[in-house]
Scaffold this motif. Structure first.
Motif: not given
Length: 72
Positions: A34-56
């Motif tokens: 998720i971190i790798e993808i978010s860095s390429y797609g200019n996804i905000p850190n807040e969205i990446a953090s939520l994605a990690m939490m829900y995925l876990n």
């Protein structure tokens, strides 16, 4: 946040005989992806953090091998 109770009831560890360490490595692998993808797609850190939490949380009740991380 994932509670201690949820971690202790991880379906991957209890029912599918995946070790706790393997389960932890899988969760970390999904987060790294998720971190790798978010860095390429200019996804905000807040969205990446939520994605990690829900995925876990999702994978505490679902088996890792049944889902492709690229589709999640």
């Amino acid at each position: 946040m994932i509670s201690l109770h949820e971690l202790q009831n991880d379906v991957n560890v209890k029912e599918y005989n995946i070790t706790e360490n393997e389960s932890k490595l899988e969760r970390h692998g999904f987060c790294r992806y998720i971190i790798e993808i978010s860095s390429y797609g200019n996804i905000p850190n807040e969205i990446a953090s939520l994605a990690m939490m829900y995925l876990n949380k999702f994978f505490l009740k679902k088996l890792y091998v049944n889902y492709d991380k690229r589709l999640m």
